[in-house]
Design a protein around this motif. Structure first.
Motif, mmCIF file in Angstrom:
data_model
loop_
_atom_site.group_PDB
_atom_site.id
_atom_site.type_symbol
_atom_site.label_atom_id
_atom_site.label_comp_id
_atom_site.label_asym_id
_atom_site.label_seq_id
_atom_site.Cartn_x
_atom_site.Cartn_y
_atom_site.Cartn_z
ATOM 1 N N VAL A 197 20.797 2.620 -4.797
ATOM 2 C CA VAL A 197 19.545 3.702 -4.031
ATOM 3 C C VAL A 197 20.436 4.500 -3.807
ATOM 4 O O VAL A 197 19.142 5.495 -4.156
ATOM 5 N N ARG B 2 12.064 0.597 -1.214
ATOM 6 C CA ARG B 2 11.100 -0.513 -2.115
ATOM 7 C C ARG B 2 12.356 -0.822 -2.985
ATOM 8 O O ARG B 2 11.851 -1.737 -3.548
ATOM 9 N N MET B 3 13.296 -0.518 -3.278
ATOM 10 C CA MET B 3 14.022 -0.356 -4.336
ATOM 11 C C MET B 3 14.699 -2.094 -4.210
ATOM 12 O O MET B 3 14.624 -2.726 -4.695
ATOM 13 N N LEU B 4 15.612 -1.557 -3.104
ATOM 14 C CA LEU B 4 15.903 -3.030 -2.382
ATOM 15 C C LEU B 4 15.378 -4.004 -2.159
ATOM 16 O O LEU B 4 15.027 -5.158 -2.489
ATOM 17 N N ARG C 13 11.730 4.988 1.010
ATOM 18 C CA ARG C 13 12.065 4.928 -1.322
ATOM 19 C C ARG C 13 13.034 4.215 -1.418
ATOM 20 O O ARG C 13 12.694 2.979 -2.093
ATOM 21 N N ALA C 14 14.220 4.087 -0.829
ATOM 22 C CA ALA C 14 15.558 2.590 -0.694
ATOM 23 C C ALA C 14 14.841 1.832 -0.893
ATOM 24 O O ALA C 14 15.300 0.824 -1.504
ATOM 25 N N MET D 262 20.350 5.946 -7.502
ATOM 26 C CA MET D 262 19.062 6.379 -7.831
ATOM 27 C C MET D 262 18.379 7.826 -7.069
ATOM 28 O O MET D 262 17.906 8.817 -7.901
ATOM 29 N N LEU E 41 12.025 1.218 -10.213
ATOM 30 C CA LEU E 41 12.689 0.827 -8.894
ATOM 31 C C LEU E 41 13.332 -0.604 -8.717
ATOM 32 O O LEU E 41 12.809 -1.256 -8.156
#
Lengths: 84, 304
Positions: free
Chosen positions: A39, B213-215, B210-211, A42, A58
């Motif tokens: 993350v 959402r990836m997790l 947003r981080a 990213m 994502l």
């Protein structure tokens, strides 16, 4: 572009070995990239290239290896330029 | 009136929940507590033979352990820290003055060493790690605690302080994933016995930003967490009343949990949202326990 991505991985990846010893297609998770480090990578990639990963990118696969990250960034930069 | 507040109003009217003036912070009436106690005995009946070591922690945990847990990476918006007045006489006077005029008296409150427990199993991992390597055959633990999550809502199924009963398993990958599967089977059977309609789906945790959402996408893609969903306030959007979480070796590595042979332990936990299950029962079968279906009353051990 790839050097920038490698620099970001050095800074945020928390990898078990130096990034210059990791091949473009080597599995970054096997090299110690944690879920949270991915993350951070990213977010750093987004800032460096002024792009935003859409929801469909994502995921773990986008950060599986350096080639995958490069592809993702390439497509996002391409989209941006196409729009502009 | 929306369905959430109407269920909440009915629970207040029946004396099952008690309004405190804060959304998501409720007292519990005797009948509501009795349902939870009976459901916990049902959990004991299913899990009691597995030989879990029971531990009960208060609803606050060591702040240093909370920091190590990484909770703030994923859910900073849900965490609750305990702050206290740590000043002297003059600070006390200005605090009282602030309260008197209705300005913010909390600004000078200082963080204590205690953070409100976000999930019942959080105090467990450092406790077990301190003991050294796990015994042969791994470890199995039984926990229950009030937990805090800062998410004010008029949905009675989304409370800020609620109880979570958990079993946590530590061992090899095969051992802990078998544990998780056995509780998914048991959970379905238990809910069937108490007359609740259920579905099991991959979890949808409210990771932050947003981080997050990836997790969340990663958690889904890897099938790391499943939830048992039951209609409480809405049939279209059922509520997660149990969760089945496989942490891989993440907690093992983070806390230094090792197996007898020195390898990093895998861990998994199964959690029961006790208030949510009680609410599902009241929502499905009505506010009067005496009128619940006989089979449901029997399963919960109500007399005749």
């Amino acid at each position: 572009m790839q050097q920038t991505i490698r620099d970001i991985l050095t800074k945020h990846g928390g990898l078990a070995m130096p990034v210059d010893q990791i091949a473009d297609t080597a599995d970054l998770y096997a090299a110690g990239l944690s879920s949270f480090a991915s993350v951070q990578v990213m977010l750093a990639v987004e800032e460096a290239f002024d792009v935003e990963f859409p929801d469909n990118l994502l995921n773990r696969k986008s950060f599986q290896n350096i080639a995958a990250i490069t592809d993702a960034v390439g497509s996002l930069v391409g989209d941006r330029e196409a729009v502009a | 009136m929306d369905m959430q507040s109407s269920l909440l109003d009915r629970l207040f009217d029946a004396g099952l929940l008690i309004d405190t003036g804060v959304e998501g912070l409720y007292g519990r009436g005797g009948a509501f507590e009795d349902v939870i106690a009976r459901f916990e005995r049902m959990i004991d009946a299913y899990g009691g033979g597995d030989g879990a070591e029971a531990m009960r922690f208060p609803p606050g945990m060591n702040r240093a352990h909370f920091e190590t847990s990484g909770y703030m990476k994923s859910f900073p918006q849900l965490a609750g820290t305990v702050h206290s007045f740590c000043g002297g006489d003059l600070d006390h006077m200005s605090l009282l003055q602030c309260m008197e005029v209705g300005s913010d008296w909390t600004q000078e409150q200082k963080a204590t060493d205690i953070v409100l427990t976000p999930a019942a199993c959080y105090p467990l991992y450092p406790t077990i790690a301190r003991r050294g390597p796990l015994p042969a055959g791994g470890g199995l633990y039984d926990l229950q605690s009030y937990c805090f999550r800062h998410e004010p809502s008029n949905d009675p199924a989304r409370q800020q302080l609620f109880r979570m009963r958990e079993y946590v398993c530590m061992g090899t990958q095969e051992h802990v994933t078998n544990f998780r599967q056995s509780w998914m089977d048991r959970g379905l059977e238990m809910m069937d016995k108490v007359g609740l309609d259920v579905a099991i789906d991959v979890a949808n945790d409210p990771f932050f930003g947003r981080a997050g959402r990836m997790l969340a996408n990663n958690q889904r893609d890897q099938n790391l967490k499943f939830e048992l969903l039951i209609p409480v306030t809405s049939a279209a959007k059922p509520t997660a009343c149990m969760s089945f979480n496989y942490h891989q070796d993440a907690f093992g590595a983070k806390w230094g949990l090792t197996l007898e042979d020195g390898s990093v332990a895998h861990t998994a936990c199964v959690g029961f949202g006790l208030e949510r299950i009680a609410l599902a029962l009241f929502s499905r079968h009505g506010m009067e326990i005496a009128e619940w279906p006989q089979a449901v009353r029997e399963a919960l051990g109500y007399p005749g």
